[in-house]
Design a protein around this motif. Structure first.
Motif, PDB file in Angstrom:
ATOM      1  N   PRO A   3       0.831  -1.213   0.000  1.00  0.00           N
ATOM      2  CA  PRO A   3       0.000   0.000   0.000  1.00  0.00           C
ATOM      3  C   PRO A   3       0.863   1.260   0.000  1.00  0.00           C
ATOM      4  CG  PRO A   3      -0.756  -1.558   1.666  1.00  0.00           C
ATOM      5  CD  PRO A   3       0.532  -2.095   1.115  1.00  0.00           C
ATOM      6  N   GLY A   4       0.472   2.198  -0.809  1.00  0.00           N
ATOM      7  CA  GLY A   4       1.179   3.474  -0.856  1.00  0.00           C
ATOM      8  C   GLY A   4       2.333   3.521  -1.843  1.00  0.00           C
ATOM      9  N   ASP A   5       2.736   2.363  -2.356  1.00  0.00           N
ATOM     10  CA  ASP A   5       3.814   2.355  -3.343  1.00  0.00           C
ATOM     11  C   ASP A   5       3.253   2.719  -4.711  1.00  0.00           C
ATOM     12  OD1 ASP A   5       5.861   1.676  -1.631  1.00  0.00           O
ATOM     13  OD2 ASP A   5       5.701  -0.477  -2.026  1.00  0.00           O
ATOM     14  N   PRO A   6       4.031   3.456  -5.483  1.00  0.00           N
ATOM     15  CA  PRO A   6       3.584   3.777  -6.837  1.00  0.00           C
ATOM     16  C   PRO A   6       3.602   2.523  -7.715  1.00  0.00           C
ATOM     17  CG  PRO A   6       5.804   4.614  -6.450  1.00  0.00           C
ATOM     18  CD  PRO A   6       5.313   4.042  -5.154  1.00  0.00           C
ATOM     19  N   THR A   7       2.793   2.528  -8.756  1.00  0.00           N
ATOM     20  CA  THR A   7       2.791   1.425  -9.713  1.00  0.00           C
ATOM     21  C   THR A   7       4.049   1.506 -10.570  1.00  0.00           C
ATOM     22  OG1 THR A   7       1.678   2.676 -11.443  1.00  0.00           O
ATOM     23  CG2 THR A   7       0.255   1.501  -9.845  1.00  0.00           C
ATOM     24  N   VAL A   8       4.327   0.446 -11.312  1.00  0.00           N
ATOM     25  CA  VAL A   8       5.478   0.438 -12.215  1.00  0.00           C
ATOM     26  C   VAL A   8       5.362   1.582 -13.220  1.00  0.00           C
ATOM     27  CG1 VAL A   8       6.614  -0.861 -14.070  1.00  0.00           C
ATOM     28  CG2 VAL A   8       6.031  -2.007 -11.936  1.00  0.00           C
ATOM     29  N   SER A   9       4.174   1.790 -13.756  1.00  0.00           N
ATOM     30  CA  SER A   9       3.971   2.888 -14.719  1.00  0.00           C
ATOM     31  C   SER A   9       4.234   4.254 -14.084  1.00  0.00           C
ATOM     32  CB  SER A   9       2.551   2.858 -15.291  1.00  0.00           C
ATOM     33  OG  SER A   9       2.357   1.688 -16.037  1.00  0.00           O
ATOM     34  N   GLU A  10       3.758   4.442 -12.854  1.00  0.00           N
ATOM     35  CA  GLU A  10       3.992   5.710 -12.154  1.00  0.00           C
ATOM     36  C   GLU A  10       5.479   5.910 -11.857  1.00  0.00           C
ATOM     37  OE1 GLU A  10      -0.276   6.100  -9.792  1.00  0.00           O
ATOM     38  OE2 GLU A  10       1.359   4.943  -8.886  1.00  0.00           O
ATOM     39  N   MET A  11       6.164   4.820 -11.467  1.00  0.00           N
ATOM     40  CA  MET A  11       7.602   4.929 -11.213  1.00  0.00           C
ATOM     41  C   MET A  11       8.346   5.257 -12.506  1.00  0.00           C
ATOM     42  SD  MET A  11       8.513   2.014  -8.350  1.00  0.00           S
ATOM     43  CE  MET A  11       7.719   0.627  -9.138  1.00  0.00           C
ATOM     44  N   ALA A  12       7.967   4.613 -13.607  1.00  0.00           N
ATOM     45  CA  ALA A  12       8.622   4.868 -14.891  1.00  0.00           C
ATOM     46  C   ALA A  12       8.433   6.322 -15.318  1.00  0.00           C
ATOM     47  CB  ALA A  12       8.079   3.922 -15.961  1.00  0.00           C
ATOM     48  N   GLU A  13       7.249   6.844 -15.108  1.00  0.00           N
ATOM     49  CA  GLU A  13       6.998   8.250 -15.444  1.00  0.00           C
ATOM     50  C   GLU A  13       7.842   9.174 -14.558  1.00  0.00           C
ATOM     51  OE1 GLU A  13       3.372  11.513 -15.698  1.00  0.00           O
ATOM     52  OE2 GLU A  13       2.875   9.407 -15.391  1.00  0.00           O
ATOM     53  N   ALA A  14       7.931   8.861 -13.280  1.00  0.00           N
ATOM     54  CA  ALA A  14       8.753   9.662 -12.360  1.00  0.00           C
ATOM     55  C   ALA A  14      10.222   9.624 -12.788  1.00  0.00           C
ATOM     56  CB  ALA A  14       8.592   9.165 -10.923  1.00  0.00           C
ATOM     57  N   ILE A  15      10.696   8.462 -13.217  1.00  0.00           N
ATOM     58  CA  ILE A  15      12.079   8.322 -13.685  1.00  0.00           C
ATOM     59  C   ILE A  15      12.312   9.217 -14.905  1.00  0.00           C
ATOM     60  CG2 ILE A  15      13.684   6.721 -14.828  1.00  0.00           C
ATOM     61  CD1 ILE A  15      12.392   4.500 -12.990  1.00  0.00           C
ATOM     62  N   ARG A  16      11.395   9.168 -15.867  1.00  0.00           N
ATOM     63  CA  ARG A  16      11.551   9.987 -17.085  1.00  0.00           C
ATOM     64  C   ARG A  16      11.514  11.472 -16.787  1.00  0.00           C
ATOM     65  NH1 ARG A  16       7.937   6.168 -18.807  1.00  0.00           N
ATOM     66  NH2 ARG A  16       6.182   7.634 -18.895  1.00  0.00           N
ATOM     67  N   ASN A  17      10.703  11.865 -15.790  1.00  0.00           N
ATOM     68  CA  ASN A  17      10.527  13.284 -15.472  1.00  0.00           C
ATOM     69  C   ASN A  17      11.541  13.824 -14.476  1.00  0.00           C
ATOM     70  OD1 ASN A  17       8.314  13.530 -17.197  1.00  0.00           O
ATOM     71  ND2 ASN A  17       6.903  12.835 -15.608  1.00  0.00           N
ATOM     72  N   HIS A  18      12.358  12.949 -13.905  1.00  0.00           N
ATOM     73  CA  HIS A  18      13.330  13.393 -12.904  1.00  0.00           C
ATOM     74  C   HIS A  18      14.382  14.280 -13.570  1.00  0.00           C
ATOM     75  CE1 HIS A  18      16.721  13.199 -10.096  1.00  0.00           C
ATOM     76  NE2 HIS A  18      15.785  13.055  -9.179  1.00  0.00           N
ATOM     77  N   PRO A  19      14.700  15.432 -12.957  1.00  0.00           N
ATOM     78  CA  PRO A  19      15.716  16.315 -13.538  1.00  0.00           C
ATOM     79  C   PRO A  19      17.053  15.586 -13.702  1.00  0.00           C
ATOM     80  CG  PRO A  19      14.626  17.370 -11.671  1.00  0.00           C
ATOM     81  CD  PRO A  19      14.164  15.945 -11.703  1.00  0.00           C
ATOM     82  N   GLY A  20      17.602  15.648 -14.868  1.00  0.00           N
ATOM     83  CA  GLY A  20      18.892  15.028 -15.125  1.00  0.00           C
ATOM     84  C   GLY A  20      18.832  13.543 -15.441  1.00  0.00           C
ATOM     85  N   SER A  21      17.631  12.966 -15.527  1.00  0.00           N
ATOM     86  CA  SER A  21      17.500  11.536 -15.789  1.00  0.00           C
ATOM     87  C   SER A  21      18.102  11.171 -17.138  1.00  0.00           C
ATOM     88  CB  SER A  21      16.026  11.118 -15.769  1.00  0.00           C
ATOM     89  OG  SER A  21      15.900   9.745 -16.082  1.00  0.00           O
ATOM     90  N   TRP A  22      18.833  10.066 -17.134  1.00  0.00           N
ATOM     91  CA  TRP A  22      19.380   9.521 -18.372  1.00  0.00           C
ATOM     92  C   TRP A  22      18.397   8.551 -19.011  1.00  0.00           C
ATOM     93  CZ3 TRP A  22      24.488  10.247 -20.333  1.00  0.00           C
ATOM     94  CH2 TRP A  22      25.253  11.144 -19.573  1.00  0.00           C
ATOM     95  N   ALA A  23      17.338   8.207 -18.309  1.00  0.00           N
ATOM     96  CA  ALA A  23      16.345   7.233 -18.783  1.00  0.00           C
ATOM     97  C   ALA A  23      15.086   7.963 -19.230  1.00  0.00           C
ATOM     98  CB  ALA A  23      16.037   6.221 -17.699  1.00  0.00           C
ATOM     99  N   LYS A  24      15.169   8.656 -20.340  1.00  0.00           N
ATOM    100  CA  LYS A  24      14.048   9.457 -20.829  1.00  0.00           C
ATOM    101  C   LYS A  24      13.078   8.668 -21.704  1.00  0.00           C
ATOM    102  CE  LYS A  24      15.080  13.525 -19.122  1.00  0.00           C
ATOM    103  NZ  LYS A  24      14.205  14.151 -18.137  1.00  0.00           N
ATOM    104  N   ASP A  25      13.498   7.480 -22.179  1.00  0.00           N
ATOM    105  CA  ASP A  25      12.599   6.712 -23.043  1.00  0.00           C
ATOM    106  C   ASP A  25      11.746   5.759 -22.203  1.00  0.00           C
ATOM    107  OD1 ASP A  25      13.925   3.721 -23.525  1.00  0.00           O
ATOM    108  OD2 ASP A  25      15.394   5.282 -23.018  1.00  0.00           O
ATOM    109  N   ILE A  26      10.604   5.400 -22.740  1.00  0.00           N
ATOM    110  CA  ILE A  26       9.639   4.575 -22.018  1.00  0.00           C
ATOM    111  C   ILE A  26      10.204   3.189 -21.704  1.00  0.00           C
ATOM    112  CG2 ILE A  26       7.401   3.422 -22.231  1.00  0.00           C
ATOM    113  CD1 ILE A  26       6.417   5.914 -23.734  1.00  0.00           C
ATOM    114  N   ILE A  27      10.874   2.582 -22.664  1.00  0.00           N
ATOM    115  CA  ILE A  27      11.358   1.214 -22.465  1.00  0.00           C
ATOM    116  C   ILE A  27      12.370   1.144 -21.326  1.00  0.00           C
ATOM    117  CG2 ILE A  27      12.656  -0.678 -23.529  1.00  0.00           C
ATOM    118  CD1 ILE A  27      11.254   0.115 -26.177  1.00  0.00           C
ATOM    119  N   THR A  28      13.359   2.020 -21.333  1.00  0.00           N
ATOM    120  CA  THR A  28      14.379   1.995 -20.278  1.00  0.00           C
ATOM    121  C   THR A  28      13.779   2.345 -18.923  1.00  0.00           C
ATOM    122  OG1 THR A  28      16.068   2.592 -21.891  1.00  0.00           O
ATOM    123  CG2 THR A  28      16.637   2.880 -19.570  1.00  0.00           C
ATOM    124  N   SER A  29      12.918   3.355 -18.888  1.00  0.00           N
ATOM    125  CA  SER A  29      12.330   3.742 -17.601  1.00  0.00           C
ATOM    126  C   SER A  29      11.449   2.625 -17.043  1.00  0.00           C
ATOM    127  CB  SER A  29      11.556   5.055 -17.722  1.00  0.00           C
ATOM    128  OG  SER A  29      10.451   4.934 -18.593  1.00  0.00           O
TER     129      SER A  29
END
Length: 190
Positions: A3-29
């Protein structure tokens, strides 16, 4: 998922949107988010804890390396060697404060296979293998420091001096950037 943990999709979106992220594509995130979820479940952590560490350590650049560390969690050779020793039940695999449950997780045959592979650069930069190694090491530091976030993160970083002192706050800042709130006072154990 707890409970309270983000879903894989939500985590992937957070990874892509993180400032300086090297994982900007959907597959890698998505691959990084899935690896975080799997490794966190295997070592009794929350996935968001791993993602905050990885955000600070490598900005999700799984092949990026600064200093002595390699991969998402910037694993060092001494950290890998320690996981290998504990995994094999060796004499110096007795960290004071580590629980029997953590020893069992690290000594699990599947985890030991990953730790043995971490001797190769290909495995160190593998998203899945590095995720397992960094989760195991964070879990070990969490146990050794009795769940104290600041001490566990300082030990995980292990660089010493001013960098080590500032490290927990920087990881918390990355957690804030990823999920909109600071890292909890105590790291969660699952």
């Amino acid at each position: 998922i707890w409970p309270g943990d983000p879903t894989v999709s939500e985590m992937a979106e957070a990874i892509r949107n993180h400032p300086g992220s090297w994982a900007k594509d959907i597959i890698t995130s998505l691959e990084i988010a899935q690896a975080a979820e799997h490794a966190a479940a295997q070592f009794g952590l929350a996935p968001r804890q791993l993602l905050a560490v990885w955000a600070h350590e490598s900005q999700f650049g799984h092949t990026r390396s600064e200093g002595n560390g390699i991969g998402l969690g910037q694993l060092t050779r001494p950290a890998v060697a320690e996981l290998q020793r504990i995994g094999k039940g060796g004499r110096d695999g007795n960290r004071k404060g580590a629980s029997d449950a953590t020893y069992a997780m690290i000594r699990d045959p599947q985890a030991r296979t990953v730790f043995d592979r971490l001797d190769s650069l290909a495995s160190l930069i593998s998203i899945k293998d590095n995720a397992i190694g960094s989760a195991a090491y964070l879990r070990l530091m969490l146990d050794v420091h009795d769940g104290n976030q600041i001490s566990a993160l300082r030990a995980y970083n292990g660089s010493g001096g001013a960098i080590e002192q500032a490290y927990p706050g920087r990881v918390s800042d990355d957690h804030q950037a990823l999920f909109g709130h600071p890292l909890p006072v105590n790291l969660e154990r699952r």
